[in-house]
Each structure stands twice: as structure tokens, then as C-alpha cells.
Design a protein around this motif. Structure first.
Motif, PDB file in Angstrom:
ATOM      1  N   SER A  95     -38.041 -10.740  -2.659  1.00 24.63           N
ATOM      2  CA  SER A  95     -37.991 -12.480  -2.660  1.00 24.63           C
ATOM      3  C   SER A  95     -39.182 -13.245  -1.783  1.00 24.63           C
ATOM      4  CB  SER A  95     -36.820 -12.429  -2.687  1.00 24.63           C
ATOM      5  OG  SER A  95     -36.240 -12.480  -0.673  1.00 24.63           O
ATOM      6  N   THR A  96     -39.373 -11.839  -0.518  1.00 23.59           N
ATOM      7  CA  THR A  96     -40.347 -12.742  -0.421  1.00 23.59           C
ATOM      8  C   THR A  96     -41.845 -12.381  -0.733  1.00 23.59           C
ATOM      9  OG1 THR A  96     -41.087 -10.464   0.611  1.00 23.59           O
ATOM     10  CG2 THR A  96     -39.597 -11.800   2.122  1.00 23.59           C
ATOM     11  N   GLN A  97     -41.918 -11.579  -1.934  1.00 21.21           N
ATOM     12  CA  GLN A  97     -43.977 -11.862  -2.159  1.00 21.21           C
ATOM     13  C   GLN A  97     -43.864 -12.463  -3.570  1.00 21.21           C
ATOM     14  OE1 GLN A  97     -43.159  -7.671  -3.857  1.00 21.21           O
ATOM     15  NE2 GLN A  97     -43.573  -6.689  -1.426  1.00 21.21           N
ATOM     16  N   ILE A  98     -42.968 -13.056  -4.086  1.00 17.04           N
ATOM     17  CA  ILE A  98     -42.686 -14.353  -4.890  1.00 17.04           C
ATOM     18  C   ILE A  98     -43.379 -15.772  -4.875  1.00 17.04           C
ATOM     19  CG2 ILE A  98     -41.142 -16.289  -6.235  1.00 17.04           C
ATOM     20  CD1 ILE A  98     -39.399 -14.323  -6.030  1.00 17.04           C
ATOM     21  N   SER A  99     -44.671 -16.034  -5.312  1.00 15.26           N
ATOM     22  CA  SER A  99     -45.562 -16.602  -4.892  1.00 15.26           C
ATOM     23  C   SER A  99     -45.449 -17.481  -6.306  1.00 15.26           C
ATOM     24  CB  SER A  99     -47.047 -16.182  -4.517  1.00 15.26           C
ATOM     25  OG  SER A  99     -47.294 -15.420  -6.096  1.00 15.26           O
ATOM     26  N   TYR A 100     -44.995 -17.574  -7.227  1.00 16.91           N
ATOM     27  CA  TYR A 100     -44.967 -18.223  -8.294  1.00 16.91           C
ATOM     28  C   TYR A 100     -43.952 -17.865  -9.297  1.00 16.91           C
ATOM     29  CZ  TYR A 100     -46.260 -14.557 -10.849  1.00 16.91           C
ATOM     30  OH  TYR A 100     -46.561 -13.055 -11.719  1.00 16.91           O
ATOM     31  N   PHE A 101     -43.565 -18.727 -10.425  1.00 15.23           N
ATOM     32  CA  PHE A 101     -42.902 -18.642 -11.043  1.00 15.23           C
ATOM     33  C   PHE A 101     -42.946 -19.148 -12.482  1.00 15.23           C
ATOM     34  CE2 PHE A 101     -40.506 -21.499  -7.868  1.00 15.23           C
ATOM     35  CZ  PHE A 101     -40.145 -20.440  -7.136  1.00 15.23           C
ATOM     36  N   THR A 102     -42.667 -18.819 -13.292  1.00 14.38           N
ATOM     37  CA  THR A 102     -42.515 -18.928 -14.692  1.00 14.38           C
ATOM     38  C   THR A 102     -42.065 -19.195 -15.589  1.00 14.38           C
ATOM     39  OG1 THR A 102     -43.320 -16.249 -15.145  1.00 14.38           O
ATOM     40  CG2 THR A 102     -42.993 -17.023 -16.676  1.00 14.38           C
ATOM     41  N   LEU A 103     -42.559 -20.438 -16.429  1.00 11.05           N
ATOM     42  CA  LEU A 103     -41.466 -21.489 -16.854  1.00 11.05           C
ATOM     43  C   LEU A 103     -41.476 -20.687 -18.983  1.00 11.05           C
ATOM     44  CD1 LEU A 103     -43.895 -24.410 -15.753  1.00 11.05           C
ATOM     45  CD2 LEU A 103     -40.965 -24.190 -15.310  1.00 11.05           C
ATOM     46  N   ALA A 104     -40.140 -20.592 -18.626  1.00 15.09           N
ATOM     47  CA  ALA A 104     -40.582 -19.640 -19.999  1.00 15.09           C
ATOM     48  C   ALA A 104     -39.401 -20.220 -21.395  1.00 15.09           C
ATOM     49  CB  ALA A 104     -38.900 -18.745 -19.930  1.00 15.09           C
ATOM     50  N   ALA A 105     -39.404 -21.357 -21.050  1.00 18.50           N
ATOM     51  CA  ALA A 105     -38.946 -22.586 -22.725  1.00 18.50           C
ATOM     52  C   ALA A 105     -40.383 -22.649 -23.298  1.00 18.50           C
ATOM     53  CB  ALA A 105     -38.429 -23.763 -21.807  1.00 18.50           C
ATOM     54  N   TYR A 106     -41.801 -22.122 -23.379  1.00 16.14           N
ATOM     55  CA  TYR A 106     -42.157 -22.820 -23.346  1.00 16.14           C
ATOM     56  C   TYR A 106     -42.448 -21.609 -24.988  1.00 16.14           C
ATOM     57  CZ  TYR A 106     -44.934 -25.828 -20.390  1.00 16.14           C
ATOM     58  OH  TYR A 106     -44.602 -27.211 -19.453  1.00 16.14           O
ATOM     59  N   PHE A 107     -43.349 -22.172 -26.033  1.00 15.44           N
ATOM     60  CA  PHE A 107     -43.458 -20.637 -27.428  1.00 15.44           C
ATOM     61  C   PHE A 107     -44.884 -21.616 -27.503  1.00 15.44           C
ATOM     62  CE2 PHE A 107     -40.634 -24.976 -28.554  1.00 15.44           C
ATOM     63  CZ  PHE A 107     -41.676 -25.106 -30.004  1.00 15.44           C
ATOM     64  N   ASP A 108     -45.201 -20.268 -28.453  1.00 16.29           N
ATOM     65  CA  ASP A 108     -46.258 -20.302 -28.949  1.00 16.29           C
ATOM     66  C   ASP A 108     -46.653 -21.240 -30.053  1.00 16.29           C
ATOM     67  OD1 ASP A 108     -48.577 -19.694 -29.941  1.00 16.29           O
ATOM     68  OD2 ASP A 108     -47.739 -18.105 -30.742  1.00 16.29           O
ATOM     69  N   THR A 109     -47.427 -21.878 -30.476  1.00 11.77           N
ATOM     70  CA  THR A 109     -47.318 -23.525 -31.482  1.00 11.77           C
ATOM     71  C   THR A 109     -47.938 -23.517 -32.349  1.00 11.77           C
ATOM     72  OG1 THR A 109     -48.461 -25.191 -29.362  1.00 11.77           O
ATOM     73  CG2 THR A 109     -45.940 -25.199 -30.229  1.00 11.77           C
ATOM     74  N   GLY A 110     -49.293 -22.340 -31.297  1.00  7.28           N
ATOM     75  CA  GLY A 110     -51.039 -21.691 -32.242  1.00  7.28           C
ATOM     76  C   GLY A 110     -51.153 -22.982 -31.965  1.00  7.28           C
ATOM     77  N   SER A 111     -51.766 -23.808 -33.188  1.00  6.26           N
ATOM     78  CA  SER A 111     -53.221 -24.595 -33.004  1.00  6.26           C
ATOM     79  C   SER A 111     -52.382 -26.337 -32.938  1.00  6.26           C
ATOM     80  CB  SER A 111     -53.788 -24.501 -34.185  1.00  6.26           C
ATOM     81  OG  SER A 111     -52.829 -25.208 -35.781  1.00  6.26           O
ATOM     82  N   LEU A 112     -50.872 -25.611 -33.607  1.00 11.53           N
ATOM     83  CA  LEU A 112     -50.160 -27.409 -32.898  1.00 11.53           C
ATOM     84  C   LEU A 112     -49.844 -27.921 -31.284  1.00 11.53           C
ATOM     85  CD1 LEU A 112     -47.327 -26.524 -35.383  1.00 11.53           C
ATOM     86  CD2 LEU A 112     -49.244 -28.486 -35.762  1.00 11.53           C
ATOM     87  N   LYS A 113     -50.650 -26.846 -31.102  1.00  4.62           N
ATOM     88  CA  LYS A 113     -50.379 -27.379 -29.521  1.00  4.62           C
ATOM     89  C   LYS A 113     -51.411 -28.331 -28.711  1.00  4.62           C
ATOM     90  CE  LYS A 113     -53.658 -24.198 -28.006  1.00  4.62           C
ATOM     91  NZ  LYS A 113     -53.628 -22.773 -26.650  1.00  4.62           N
ATOM     92  N   TYR A 114     -52.331 -28.860 -29.705  1.00 11.81           N
ATOM     93  CA  TYR A 114     -53.358 -29.921 -29.983  1.00 11.81           C
ATOM     94  C   TYR A 114     -53.173 -31.217 -29.741  1.00 11.81           C
ATOM     95  CZ  TYR A 114     -56.486 -25.285 -28.428  1.00 11.81           C
ATOM     96  OH  TYR A 114     -57.100 -24.953 -27.919  1.00 11.81           O
ATOM     97  N   LEU A 115     -51.948 -31.012 -31.256  1.00  9.11           N
ATOM     98  CA  LEU A 115     -51.323 -32.406 -31.370  1.00  9.11           C
ATOM     99  C   LEU A 115     -49.966 -33.296 -30.799  1.00  9.11           C
ATOM    100  CD1 LEU A 115     -51.016 -34.452 -33.857  1.00  9.11           C
ATOM    101  CD2 LEU A 115     -48.628 -32.606 -34.947  1.00  9.11           C
TER     102      LEU A 115
END
Length: 306
Positions: free
Chosen positions: A10-30
Motif C-alpha cells: 500500500s505504501t508503494q501506490i503513487s498513482y490511481f488508474t481511472l477504469a471508467a474510460y473506454f476506447d473511443t478511437g477517433s471520436l475522442k477528438y469530437l
């Protein structure tokens, strides 16, 4: 032995991963362009109304000072705590956030929510005095009282959230995956491998103080306002409707968004489509900052024209 190993990990945790994001491809720019436009609209709308209230002497009244100092400033504060981070995450392929920045975002989002509820309660009290005690309003709601209410609102919200963040940051964590698109306090508490009893009790007390207490005050003031409206003249009822409608709409909209966010963080939402899950979790942070200036902007504009 396993517990000791978990504590060491637990002492080694320096970041969190946000798991709700999903791959949107080129739609991410929109999505990036849509959210950028929304953020720009929020900034422009709230700054414009702040400038109008400050420059127009006829708007230097308690209700508009509350709108300027608490509502519009708070909308800028809350949206800025989310949108720049969200825009960077949309364009990024790796959705991680440092522990320190995550707790900073939790502090901004939660203090924004507390200030919003406190502000809505103070504004209902202001409307209560204006409608139920119109002849005594100027003596009861002085400039000094307005300044004190504004200062107490912000200071209380900040102190309450400091306690929340401090307790959560002291937990020993055995994971770093957050099932959301931004940092949520309870999602981090669920990652703890140490005792969270104090966090849960404090969380309930904070919720009662920052949500239910303002709602009780709002309910009490509106009961008094309704009583005066039913026994008063048609002019009194028209004044009550014109001044209370934006406030009630803002309260319902914000409560709706917060309710969904609390339910999502507390219960398992795997059956809810991912897009809907993300929309509901972002609703009170994206719609409220634009909803309020539109609602109150119409009222301010009609006041200036009259």
C-alpha cells in the motif's frame, strides 16, 4: 503475513488508474471539442454575469451579491476542478492520475458541492426574509450580514472537506483502480485494506451536515413562504413565484445530479451502460455550472430591462 505484505504494498501506490474510460478511437477528438465548448460557455456565462452584477449598481442587493460571490464564483471553481483534467484524460491513452493530484481534485469537487448546498440554503433564507418580512428586510439582511454569511459558507465547506481528505489520505490502500472518470472519495475508501470505520462515520456526519441540514432549512423557509403566499395578496404570490422559481429549479437540478453520483459510488453499477454511468457521474459538475447562469441570467436581464 498476508496483511503485512498488503500494508507494505500500500505504501508503494503513487498513482490511481481511472477504469471508467473506454476506447473511443477517433471520436475522442469530437468529445474533446464538445467538452471544450461546454467549458468555454461555462466560463463566459459565469464571468459575464459576475461583471454585470459588479458594474450595475441596481443589482447591488443581497440576493445578487449571493449569486455573484457564491453561485457564479463557485460554478467557476467547481468546473475548473474537473474540466482541464477531464480534457487531458480524453486525449490520453493511459488514464492515470497521481495520488496528490487525485486528492486535490477530491477536495475541489467536494468543497464545490458543499458550498453549493450551503449557498442554496442561504438564498432560501434570503428569499424567506424578503417575502415574509418585506418591511424589515433591509435591517435584517445588512451588507455586514451578507459578508459574514458568504465567508462562513466558504470557510465551513473548506474545513469540512479538509477532514474528509485527511482521513482518506491516511488509509492504507491495497489497490489503485478507481471505477470513474475522475477521483471520488468513496472509491478510494473502498480500496483500503485498513479499518474504515472512522471514515464511514465521518462521511455520514459530513453528509448530514452539508446536505440534509441545508435541505431542512430550505424546506422550512419554503413552508413559511407558501403560508404567506396563500394568505397574502396576488402581488405577493407573483413576487414569490418570480424570485423562488430559479432557486427551486437550481436546487432540484443539483440534488438530482448529486443523488445519482452518491448512488453510483455506493452501489454496484455494472448493469448500467458505461456511457450512461459516465454521464450521470458528470451531470452535477457539467450541467449545474451552465444551468445556473442561464436561469439567473434571464432574471437579471429582465431586472435590468425593467
Amino acid at each position: 503475513m498476508n496483511q503485512r505484505r498488503s500494508m507494505m504494498n500500500s505504501t508503494q501506490i503513487s498513482y490511481f488508474t481511472l477504469a471508467a474510460y473506454f476506447d473511443t478511437g477517433s471520436l475522442k477528438y469530437l468529445y474533446f471539442m464538445i467538452l471544450t465548448l461546454l467549458y468555454v460557455l461555462i466560463l463566459c456565462a459565469n464571468v459575464l454575469l459576475i461583471v454585470i452584477i459588479c458594474m450595475n449598481r441596481s443589482l447591488h442587493e443581497p440576493m445578487y451579491l449571493f449569486l455573484c460571490s457564491l453561485l457564479f464564483v463557485n460554478e467557476l471553481y467547481g468546473s475548473t476542478g474537473l474540466f482541464p483534467f477531464l480534457l487531458l484524460q480524453i486525449l490520453s491513452d493511459i488514464h492515470t492520475v497521481s495520488v496528490h493530484f487525485c486528492f486535490l481534485q477530491i477536495y475541489c469537487v467536494y468543497s464545490y458541492a458543499c458550498v453549493e448546498f450551503f449557498n442554496l440554503a442561504i438564498m432560501s433564507y434570503d428569499r424567506y426574509l424578503a417575502i415574509c418580512y418585506p418591511l424589515q428586510y433591509n435591517t435584517r439582511m445588512t451588507f455586514n450580514k451578507v459578508a459574514v454569511l458568504i465567508a462562513v459558507t466558504w470557510l465551513t465547506a473548506f474545513l469540512v472537506v479538509v477532514g474528509t481528505v485527511s482521513l482518506t489520505s491516511s488509509l492504507q490502500l491495497c489497490g489503485n483502480i478507481i471505477d470513474n472518470v475522475y477521483c471520488v472519495n468513496y472509491s478510494i475508501v473502498k480500496l483500503a485494506c485498513s479499518d474504515t470505520t472512522v471514515n464511514n462515520i465521518y462521511g455520514l456526519l459530513v453528509t448530514a451536515f452539508s446536505v440534509f441540514c441545508p435541505l431542512i432549512l430550505i424546506l422550512y423557509t419554503y413552508m413559511k413562504i407558501l403560508k404567506v403566499c396563500f394568505s397574502g395578496s396576488k402581488q405577493t404570490r407573483q413576487k414569490a413565484v418570480s424570485t423562488c422559481t430559479p432557486h427551486l429549479a437550481s436546487l432540484i437540478n443539483f440534488s438530482f445530479g448529486v443523488c445519482f453520483e452518491v448512488l453510483q459510488s455506493r452501489f454496484h453499477m455494472s448493469s448500467v451502460p458505461n456511457v450512461l454511468h459516465i454521464f450521470l457521474s458528470l451531470y452535477f459538475l457539467t450541467c449545474q455550472p451552465l444551468f445556473n447562469p442561464v436561469m439567473y441570467g434571464l432574471k437579471i436581464w429582465s431586472r435590468i430591462l425593467s
